[in-house]
Design an enzyme around this catalytic site. Sequence first.
Site, PDB file in Angstrom:
ATOM      1  N   VAL A 148       6.545 -57.826  87.497  1.00 34.05           N
ATOM      2  CA  VAL A 148       7.793 -57.946  88.247  1.00 34.05           C
ATOM      3  C   VAL A 148       7.656 -57.059  89.476  1.00 34.05           C
ATOM      4  O   VAL A 148       7.432 -55.854  89.352  1.00 34.05           O
ATOM      5  CB  VAL A 148       9.023 -57.525  87.429  1.00 34.05           C
ATOM      6  N   GLU A 149       7.761 -57.659  90.653  1.00 32.37           N
ATOM      7  CA  GLU A 149       7.724 -56.890  91.890  1.00 32.37           C
ATOM      8  C   GLU A 149       9.129 -56.346  92.166  1.00 32.37           C
ATOM      9  O   GLU A 149      10.071 -57.108  92.342  1.00 32.37           O
ATOM     10  CB  GLU A 149       7.253 -57.765  93.049  1.00 32.37           C
ATOM     11  N   VAL A 150       9.252 -55.034  92.161  1.00 30.99           N
ATOM     12  CA  VAL A 150      10.532 -54.363  92.387  1.00 30.99           C
ATOM     13  C   VAL A 150      10.566 -53.930  93.853  1.00 30.99           C
ATOM     14  O   VAL A 150       9.755 -53.107  94.286  1.00 30.99           O
ATOM     15  CB  VAL A 150      10.685 -53.153  91.452  1.00 30.99           C
TER      16      VAL A 150
END
Length: 304
Positions: A148-150
């Site tokens: 998951v790219e935050v």
Amino acid sequence: MSSSVAVIGAGTIGRSFAYLFARSGFTVRVFDPRDDLAEVVADLQAEVTSAASALNELASQVGTVEVAGTVEDAVAGVMFVQESGPENPEAKPKLFAQIAESAPAAAVLATSSSTIPASFIAEHLEADAAARVIVGHPFNPPHLMPLVEVVPAPATSADTIEATVEFYRSCGREPVVLSREIRGFVGNRLQNALMREAISLVQNGVISAPDLDTVMKNSLGLRWAAVGQFEGMHFGGGASGIRGFMDHIGPAFAAIEDLPVDIDPAAMGEVFEQVEQAYGPTPTPQAAAVRDRIQRAVLDARGQ
């Protein structure tokens, strides 16, 4: 802390996130204006229950998926909101204003958007709500793919970033925080670069589309499942690591010429035909199941 989360949008990404969150022990309330939402949620709950039964998990170890009649009902009392609606830059700020008005003051307001930055949404909100807006961009399907790219906006608070990372990790994901906003984030920028090169090789008659996929699956794909780009370079340099790799290979790589490429659909006819001849006019559920089985096996081998 509440054990409830909201998923706004029950498309492919939203359904996958809802399944992931429920399998991670949360009560998940799902809202979507689609007419068949009750059926979608019932199917998700059945999948969660079936998966838990297959793994001999206790009912207390898994969560539930519930229908929410409105956005307000979905976000009331939750600790985390995952918005996965359409990529509509006009509609999304309005939706987040609605979410922010009804969600608890401490709830994280995350979007799955792959094109709309958190700053665009945040600028339409009051400061306290803007500080809780963040991008949580998955790779599809999010219940299977760990990344998951935050991506915080400048207005996003440090507490929100920390809470977002902690939440995704509690669901068994691998969140990576980007230092600043950039179009396409990181994963899609890497994918875009490789996509353009793959298309150019086919368009210029170097290789066929299915043979290029064979190259990927039997070399780089296997390697990248074990090590990343830079770690692979570090291995490649032997005792000298990445410095030795670049001393030895860097000049030769720098001399590789760029091929012309045209990714306009009108110029993609030959590529389209080769892909459809190799894999069929549309991807089949059977092919997707094979893909998912292999990806699960890779994750099992990595202890994930």
